[in-house]
Every structure is written in structure tokens, then in C-alpha cells.
Design an enzyme around this catalytic site. Structure first.
Site, PDB file in Angstrom:
ATOM      1  N   GLY A 167      -8.177 -13.282 -10.327  1.00 25.22           N
ATOM      2  CA  GLY A 167      -8.134 -14.543 -11.075  1.00 25.22           C
ATOM      3  C   GLY A 167      -6.840 -15.267 -10.806  1.00 25.22           C
ATOM      4  O   GLY A 167      -6.240 -15.126  -9.737  1.00 25.22           O
ATOM      5  N   SER A 168      -6.383 -16.026 -11.796  1.00 24.58           N
ATOM      6  CA  SER A 168      -5.210 -16.876 -11.583  1.00 24.58           C
ATOM      7  C   SER A 168      -3.918 -16.056 -11.599  1.00 24.58           C
ATOM      8  O   SER A 168      -3.839 -15.000 -12.235  1.00 24.58           O
ATOM      9  CB  SER A 168      -5.148 -17.940 -12.674  1.00 24.58           C
ATOM     10  OG  SER A 168      -5.041 -17.317 -13.935  1.00 24.58           O
ATOM     11  N   THR A 169      -2.911 -16.572 -10.933  1.00 23.96           N
ATOM     12  CA  THR A 169      -1.605 -15.911 -10.894  1.00 23.96           C
ATOM     13  C   THR A 169      -1.015 -15.822 -12.297  1.00 23.96           C
ATOM     14  O   THR A 169      -0.410 -14.819 -12.674  1.00 23.96           O
ATOM     15  CB  THR A 169      -0.666 -16.677  -9.939  1.00 23.96           C
ATOM     16  OG1 THR A 169      -1.261 -16.635  -8.639  1.00 23.96           O
ATOM     17  CG2 THR A 169       0.715 -16.058  -9.879  1.00 23.96           C
ATOM     18  N   GLU A 170      -1.264 -16.866 -13.093  1.00 20.27           N
ATOM     19  CA  GLU A 170      -0.705 -16.897 -14.450  1.00 20.27           C
ATOM     20  C   GLU A 170      -1.248 -15.733 -15.295  1.00 20.27           C
ATOM     21  O   GLU A 170      -0.480 -14.991 -15.917  1.00 20.27           O
ATOM     22  CB  GLU A 170      -1.118 -18.237 -15.058  1.00 20.27           C
ATOM     23  CG  GLU A 170      -0.476 -18.540 -16.374  1.00 20.27           C
ATOM     24  CD  GLU A 170      -1.182 -19.732 -17.004  1.00 20.27           C
ATOM     25  OE1 GLU A 170      -1.717 -20.579 -16.266  1.00 20.27           O
ATOM     26  OE2 GLU A 170      -1.221 -19.779 -18.248  1.00 20.27           O
ATOM     27  N   GLY A 185      -2.692 -13.074 -14.112  1.00 18.89           N
ATOM     28  CA  GLY A 185      -2.266 -11.857 -13.423  1.00 18.89           C
ATOM     29  C   GLY A 185      -0.881 -11.421 -13.888  1.00 18.89           C
ATOM     30  O   GLY A 185      -0.626 -10.233 -14.118  1.00 18.89           O
ATOM     31  N   GLU A 227      -5.568  -9.376  -7.680  1.00 19.25           N
ATOM     32  CA  GLU A 227      -5.904 -10.251  -6.560  1.00 19.25           C
ATOM     33  C   GLU A 227      -5.862 -11.660  -7.108  1.00 19.25           C
ATOM     34  O   GLU A 227      -6.727 -12.061  -7.881  1.00 19.25           O
ATOM     35  CB  GLU A 227      -7.293  -9.865  -6.014  1.00 19.25           C
ATOM     36  CG  GLU A 227      -7.497 -10.338  -4.602  1.00 19.25           C
ATOM     37  CD  GLU A 227      -8.138 -11.704  -4.560  1.00 19.25           C
ATOM     38  OE1 GLU A 227      -7.366 -12.693  -4.514  1.00 19.25           O
ATOM     39  OE2 GLU A 227      -9.360 -11.778  -4.588  1.00 19.25           O
ATOM     40  N   CYS A 270     -10.193 -18.092  -3.280  1.00 18.13           N
ATOM     41  CA  CYS A 270      -8.758 -17.791  -3.373  1.00 18.13           C
ATOM     42  C   CYS A 270      -8.106 -17.824  -1.993  1.00 18.13           C
ATOM     43  O   CYS A 270      -6.938 -18.181  -1.871  1.00 18.13           O
ATOM     44  CB  CYS A 270      -8.543 -16.452  -4.045  1.00 18.13           C
ATOM     45  SG  CYS A 270      -9.595 -15.165  -3.389  1.00 18.13           S
ATOM     46  N   GLU A 284      -2.390 -24.268  -6.051  1.00 19.50           N
ATOM     47  CA  GLU A 284      -3.776 -23.983  -5.719  1.00 19.50           C
ATOM     48  C   GLU A 284      -4.668 -25.007  -6.429  1.00 19.50           C
ATOM     49  O   GLU A 284      -4.675 -25.082  -7.654  1.00 19.50           O
ATOM     50  CB  GLU A 284      -4.112 -22.563  -6.190  1.00 19.50           C
ATOM     51  CG  GLU A 284      -5.445 -22.068  -5.717  1.00 19.50           C
ATOM     52  CD  GLU A 284      -5.709 -20.613  -6.095  1.00 19.50           C
ATOM     53  OE1 GLU A 284      -5.346 -20.210  -7.213  1.00 19.50           O
ATOM     54  OE2 GLU A 284      -6.276 -19.890  -5.260  1.00 19.50           O
TER      55      GLU A 284
HETATM   56  P1  NDP Z   1      -8.385 -16.950 -15.102  1.00 19.25           P
HETATM   57  O1  NDP Z   1      -7.368 -16.147 -14.391  1.00 19.25           O
HETATM   58  O2  NDP Z   1      -8.084 -17.443 -16.472  1.00 19.25           O
HETATM   59  O3  NDP Z   1      -9.763 -16.117 -15.207  1.00 19.25           O
HETATM   60  C1  NDP Z   1     -10.082 -14.939 -14.498  1.00 19.25           C
HETATM   61  C2  NDP Z   1     -10.708 -13.915 -15.445  1.00 19.25           C
HETATM   62  O4  NDP Z   1      -9.737 -13.420 -16.366  1.00 19.25           O
HETATM   63  C3  NDP Z   1     -11.841 -14.458 -16.317  1.00 19.25           C
HETATM   64  O5  NDP Z   1     -12.803 -13.458 -16.509  1.00 19.25           O
HETATM   65  C4  NDP Z   1     -11.101 -14.779 -17.590  1.00 19.25           C
HETATM   66  O6  NDP Z   1     -11.930 -14.950 -18.696  1.00 19.25           O
HETATM   67  C5  NDP Z   1     -10.173 -13.607 -17.724  1.00 19.25           C
HETATM   68  N1  NDP Z   1      -8.999 -13.803 -18.557  1.00 19.25           N
HETATM   69  C6  NDP Z   1      -8.445 -14.967 -18.988  1.00 19.25           C
HETATM   70  N2  NDP Z   1      -7.339 -14.705 -19.724  1.00 19.25           N
HETATM   71  C7  NDP Z   1      -7.186 -13.362 -19.755  1.00 19.25           C
HETATM   72  C8  NDP Z   1      -6.221 -12.478 -20.334  1.00 19.25           C
HETATM   73  N3  NDP Z   1      -5.178 -12.940 -21.019  1.00 19.25           N
HETATM   74  N4  NDP Z   1      -6.364 -11.148 -20.140  1.00 19.25           N
HETATM   75  C9  NDP Z   1      -7.389 -10.658 -19.424  1.00 19.25           C
HETATM   76  N5  NDP Z   1      -8.334 -11.448 -18.864  1.00 19.25           N
HETATM   77  C10 NDP Z   1      -8.234 -12.778 -19.003  1.00 19.25           C
HETATM   78  O7  NDP Z   1      -8.791 -18.148 -14.182  1.00 19.25           O
HETATM   79  P2  NDP Z   1      -9.461 -19.534 -14.645  1.00 19.25           P
HETATM   80  O8  NDP Z   1     -10.897 -19.366 -14.687  1.00 19.25           O
HETATM   81  O9  NDP Z   1      -8.802 -20.080 -15.871  1.00 19.25           O
HETATM   82  O10 NDP Z   1      -9.057 -20.481 -13.434  1.00 19.25           O
HETATM   83  C11 NDP Z   1      -7.767 -21.082 -13.432  1.00 19.25           C
HETATM   84  C12 NDP Z   1      -7.222 -21.179 -12.040  1.00 19.25           C
HETATM   85  O11 NDP Z   1      -7.053 -19.882 -11.497  1.00 19.25           O
HETATM   86  C13 NDP Z   1      -8.142 -21.854 -11.051  1.00 19.25           C
HETATM   87  O12 NDP Z   1      -8.027 -23.232 -11.116  1.00 19.25           O
HETATM   88  C14 NDP Z   1      -7.674 -21.269  -9.758  1.00 19.25           C
HETATM   89  O13 NDP Z   1      -6.569 -21.997  -9.299  1.00 19.25           O
HETATM   90  C15 NDP Z   1      -7.265 -19.881 -10.110  1.00 19.25           C
HETATM   91  N6  NDP Z   1      -8.295 -18.874  -9.825  1.00 19.25           N
HETATM   92  C16 NDP Z   1      -8.096 -18.050  -8.775  1.00 19.25           C
HETATM   93  C17 NDP Z   1      -9.056 -17.119  -8.459  1.00 19.25           C
HETATM   94  C18 NDP Z   1      -8.884 -16.204  -7.323  1.00 19.25           C
HETATM   95  O14 NDP Z   1      -9.872 -15.632  -6.857  1.00 19.25           O
HETATM   96  N7  NDP Z   1      -7.678 -15.979  -6.863  1.00 19.25           N
HETATM   97  C19 NDP Z   1     -10.314 -17.008  -9.192  1.00 19.25           C
HETATM   98  C20 NDP Z   1     -10.394 -17.886 -10.330  1.00 19.25           C
HETATM   99  C21 NDP Z   1      -9.419 -18.772 -10.601  1.00 19.25           C
HETATM  100  P3  NDP Z   1     -12.532 -16.432 -18.939  1.00 19.25           P
HETATM  101  O15 NDP Z   1     -13.553 -16.640 -17.896  1.00 19.25           O
HETATM  102  O16 NDP Z   1     -13.144 -16.414 -20.237  1.00 19.25           O
HETATM  103  O17 NDP Z   1     -11.373 -17.368 -18.853  1.00 19.25           O
END
Ligand code: NDP
Length: 474
Positions: A232-235, A237, A254, A288, A385
Site C-alpha cells: 500500500g502507501s508509503t505513509e 507502511g 511493498e 506501484c 506517486e
Molecule cells: P493505503 O496504504 O491506505 O491502503 C492499503 C491497505 O492498507 C488497505 O487495505 C487499507 O485499508 C489498509 N490500511 C489503511 N490504513 C491502515 C492502517 N493504519 N493500518 C493497517 N492497514 C491500513 O492506500 P490508499 O488506498 O489510501 O491509497 C493512497 C495512495 O497510496 C495511493 O494514491 C497510492 O499513491 C498509494 N498506493 C500504493 C500502492 C502500491 O501498490 N504501492 C497500492 C495502493 C495505494 P482501506 O482500503 O480501508 O484504506
């Protein structure tokens, strides 16, 4: 350009229930929390009501996984392999159904879910099924042990493929899992739960808890989880890395990317144009490792951009279920707002914005393929990104300058090099700080190949023999 008659894939192959519970200990059960709606981003139609797993539900799922771990981890690898092979074959048998459901819930074109996502999902299960009885030969000792319960959190861009990347190696190594799909794309994970039942997978080996970030946080922070895998997002992560620090949990992250796709003047330009299009417009740029920064050698920049613009004029945007569609819907209103915000920032900071003539449907979330030229390295669109169909174009004169600019990013997930010289490919690849470097191609995935990043793109590798390490006590 040709006129294309609509060629819609039938949605009759999927049977979407009005509401879904959680998949815990081999059963679908109501959650104790609230529920949320999942929608089709191409039409904003509500597809189903899905349970939000509370902390209590997550705890039940982790307990079920813990209970199942004893027998699953003690089972001979050759027996675990049979289940994984069975799952892989059912995925193949039901691939059309899974592909249609993925396109409905995610917005991606059926051509991609059918021809890219689903074959790769099945391939991952087949591949790791093959490892289950050979773990002693993987280079991690004669009798490597699993870690225990894996808590896995995945994003919305490749819902089923990310599930396969996470679940297949975990089960092959003898771990049990609790997986949380993204809030906007839970449906194929729930259909996968049904497939686990169809395959007679022992109860508790795979558990699916749906919900938003809070559910993910409850899973990651659960004291009885031994391994955390996040994409998911770096933030987020970073938050996860902070919250599990010192807990003894093994972690793989990742995260995002801002890949450079470098085109040298001796490259085969028509092929490079296809590679650039595939690099940034595949899956609406929700990738990503997308090639979101095009670095083109100055001597061919005009010619290449002319060809690229011509090619973009032929891309068809619209109904994801139409087999002619190249660019589907943006996954959510929130993601569309983010793409718009960053694109507006690109214009404000002085880059030139271009999109082909392209009419957008009235309903749903859409963004046209977009190119920014005259981009400086300091611009936000060159650094952040976008995660959408937006390409930033920069130029360079020498190979050293190309490498310098390519590496000038906090990320380091992937990169592409286009040149006819093998020696140049090897030289550039050895200088790039990126986990994957594609040469004269882009966005090629294979279960045998490890994938993962440097710097803010995360740590750990998924896929291949290397991907086993994340799920073994080594
Ligand atoms: P997130 O990182 O928020 O979401 C990824 C997953 O983590 C989702 O299942 C999400 O749930 C879950 N999640 C959110 N907050 C937490 C937490 N505190 N602890 C554990 N799990 C959590 O990505 P976003 O969907 O908000 O996308 C935001 C940005 O991230 C995108 O615009 C893109 O730039 C980047 N991104 C990068 C990806 C990659 O493959 N590298 C994939 C997705 C996004 P929920 O769906 O409910 O938010």
C-alpha cells in the site's frame, strides 16, 4: 481510427450477493461491527453491503488461524501442495467469473483482469504449490519452519493478484493467514474464500476480514500475529513499521514507486512507445511499479512524443466490461480527487499538460490519459506517486545524466531501459537503485521472479524463491 462496436462481457457469470459477512474458521459469519457499501467505480452502482470487522472479529480470525496452524504446519509439504494445486485449478476453472467480478469492483478493463490478473493469480498458486514439498532445498536450511499466523493487508489496485502474492507463499511454507482486502475492492477476496471451501481447505487456514484502515490496524497490531505483510502507501507502511517495531513480528512492506522509464536514442521507437503506454496506462496507472517518469534522450524527444501522442489518440476509455476498452475507471472518488489535485499542481508549477480528445462517461470516476512535458525534477508530479494515468516527461543528454535523474527519487521499486545495446542495459541496470529493472519491456510479472523495493518503496521480496524467506523462520 476504426469504429468499434461494443463487445461487452456478460456479467451473468457472477452472482453478487446483497450482503457479505466475514470468512472466519471456514465459515461466513456476521461481523460485530458496522457494514459498508462497495460500489462499481464505473457506474457508482452499489454492488453489495460488506461487513466491517471490528477488533473483536479480527481477534476471532487470528484465533482461528492460530488453532489451524498446528495441523497445517505439521502436514507434509506434499499434502499442503495438493490444496494449493487444487485452489490454482479452481481459479482457472472460475477465472471468467473472477475476472468479471474484479472488473466490476475495481474498474479495470476486462481485457486486463482476464488476460493479466487471473492467469498470474493461478500461476502464483501453481508456482508456490511446487515449493511446498521442497522447502528444504530453497536455501534456507534443511528443515525451515513457518512463522505462524500471517496478518496480510492488501490494496485495491490488483485485489486478487495481491491476495495471491500474499496467500500462496504463506500457505506453502505452512503458515496460516488472516487477510484484509482494501475497503473499495473486497468482493474477489470473498469469492476466493468460497474457493477455499470448494477446495476443502481446512477451516482457519485462510481467514478474510473486510473493513477499512482500522480493521487493518487491528490486524497488524494483534499480539498473536507473527508476520505482517503489507502492500500500500508509503505513509501507512511507515505507520505499520512504527507500530510493530520491537514486537518481534517479521515484516515485509511493498510500498509506492516513481519509476523512471529511460529511452535512449538508439531504442526501437515503436516498441518503446508501446512500452511507455503499457508502463503508465496499464490498470489506469494504479500500479506501484508504473513507469510514471519518462526520461527520454533529448535528440529523439520530439519524434518520440509525436508518436506517443498519436498512440494515445487510439486508446479507448470507457466501460471496463467492454472487451475493446484500454482504460477503465479510476478506482474511487478519493483516488480521482488525488489524481486531479496532483495534475493541477503540475500545471500550476509550469509543466505543459496534454490529453487526447476523449469523452468521459457521465457517471463513475474517470480521468483521461495525460502527459506532462516540460517537467522539472522539483515538480510534485515528478516526485510524488500520482497512482493514475499521468505521465511526466523529462529529458536527458548523457547516460550518466539519465541515471542521476532516474535515481533522484525517494522511491526505488522499478525502472525501465530502452536501448539496442546490451552493454548499456547492463551498465544502466547496475547503476539504478530499483528493485526491478526491465529492459526493452515494462510491467512484466512472473511468479518465479522476486519483486520489491529500495528506500521508501519498502523492504522484503515477494515472488520467486526469495519470496519464501518472508514466511520462514530464518
Ligand atoms: P493505503 O496504504 O491506505 O491502503 C492499503 C491497505 O492498507 C488497505 O487495505 C487499507 O485499508 C489498509 N490500511 C489503511 N490504513 C491502515 C492502517 N493504519 N493500518 C493497517 N492497514 C491500513 O492506500 P490508499 O488506498 O489510501 O491509497 C493512497 C495512495 O497510496 C495511493 O494514491 C497510492 O499513491 C498509494 N498506493 C500504493 C500502492 C502500491 O501498490 N504501492 C497500492 C495502493 C495505494 P482501506 O482500503 O480501508 O484504506
Amino acid at each position: 481510427m476504426f469504429e468499434y462496436a461494443p463487445a461487452p462481457e456478460s456479467r451473468d457469470v457472477v452472482d453478487i450477493q446483497p450482503s457479505y459477512g466475514l470468512f472466519i474458521d471456514g465459515e461466513f459469519a456476521d461481523g460485530t461491527g458496522k457494514s459498508f457499501k462497495t460500489i462499481n467505480p464505473a457506474s457508482e452502482e452499489v454492488l453489495a453491503e460488506v461487513a466491517t470487522a471490528s477488533e473483536e472479529d479480527v481477534d476471532r480470525a487470528v484465533q482461528a488461524a492460530r488453532k489451524a496452524f498446528g495441523t497445517w504446519s505439521a502436514m507434509p509439504g506434499s499434502e499442503r501442495a495438493k490444496y494449493l494445486f487444487r485452489i490454482a485449478r479452481i481459479i482457472q476453472e472460475r477465472s471468467r467469473e473472477l475476472a468479471v467480478l474484479e472488473s466490476l469492483d475495481n474498474g479495470k478493463p476486462i481485457r486486463e483482469s482476464r488476460d493479466v490478473d487471473l492467469p498470474l493469480v493461478a500461476a502464483h498458486f501453481f508456482y508456490y504449490a511446487g515449493w511446498a514439498d521442497k522447502l528444504g532445498y530453497a536455501g534456507y536450511g534443511a528443515n525451515p519452519r513457518p512463522l505462524g499466523v500471517a496478518g496480510q493487508v492488501i490494496p485495491w489496485n490488483f485485489p486478487l493478484l495481491m491476495l495471491a502474492w500474499k496467500i500462496a507463499p504463506a500457505l506453502a511454507c505452512g503458515n496460516t493467514v488472516v487477510l484484509k482486502p482494501a475497503e473499495t475492492t473486497p468482493l474477489t477476496a470473498l469469492l476466493f474464500a468460497e474457493i477455499c471451501r470448494q477446495a476443502d481447505l481446512p477451516p482457519g487456514v485462510v481467514n478474510i476480514v473486510t473493513g477499512a484502515g482500522e480493521t487493518g490496524a487491528a490486524l497488524v497490531n494483534h499480539p498473536d500475529v507473527n508476520k505482517v505483510a503489507f502492500t500500500g502507501s508509503t505513509e501507512v507502511g511507515r505507520q505499520i513499521a512504527r507500530s510493530v517495531a520491537g514486537s518481534g513480528k517479521k515484516v515485509t512492506l511493498e510500498l509506492g514507486g516513481k519509476a523512471a522509464n529511460i529511452v535512449f536514442e538508439d531504442a526501437a521507437l515503436d516498441q518503446a512507445v508501446e512500452g511507455i503506454v503499457n508502463g503508465i496506462f496499464f490498470n489506469q496507472g494504479h500500479v506501484c511499479c508504473a513507469g510514471s517518469r519518462l526520461l527520454v534522450q533529448e535528440s529523439i524527444a520530439t519524434e518520440l512524443l509525436d508518436s506517443l501522442k498519436r498512440r494515445l489518440g487510439t486508446l479507448r476509455l470507457g466501460d471496463p466490461l467492454d472487451k475493446n476498452t484500454d482504460i477503465g475507471a479510476i478506482n474511487s472518488a478519493a483516488q480521482l480527487a488525488k489524481i486531479r489535485e496532483l495534475s493541477d499542481a503540475g500545471e500550476l508549477e509550469g509543466a505543459d499538460r496534454w490529453s487526447p480528445a476523449c469523452s468521459l462517461p457521465d457517471k463513475g470516476f474517470w480521468f483521461p490519459p495525460t502527459i506532462f512535458t516540460g517537467v522539472a525534477q522539483s515538480h510534485r508530479i515528478a516526485r510524488e506517486e500520482v497512482f493514475g494515468p499521468v505521465l511526466s516527461v523529462l529529458t536527458f543528454r548523457t547516460p550518466a545524466e539519465a541515471v542521476e535523474k532516474a535515481n533522484n527519487t525517494p522511491f526505488g521499486l522499478s525502472a525501465g531501459v530502452w536501448t539496442e545495446k546490451g552493454s548499456r542495459i547492463l551498465w544502466v541496470a547496475s547503476k539504478l537503485r530499483a528493485g526491478v529493472v526491465w529492459a526493452n519491456t515494462f510491467n512484466k510479472f512472473d511468479p518465479t521472479s522476486p519483486f520489491g523495493g529500495y528506500k521508501e518503496s519498502g523492504y522484503g521480496r515477494e515472488g520467486g524463491r526469495h519470496g519464501l524467506e518472508a514466511y520462514l523462520d530464518v
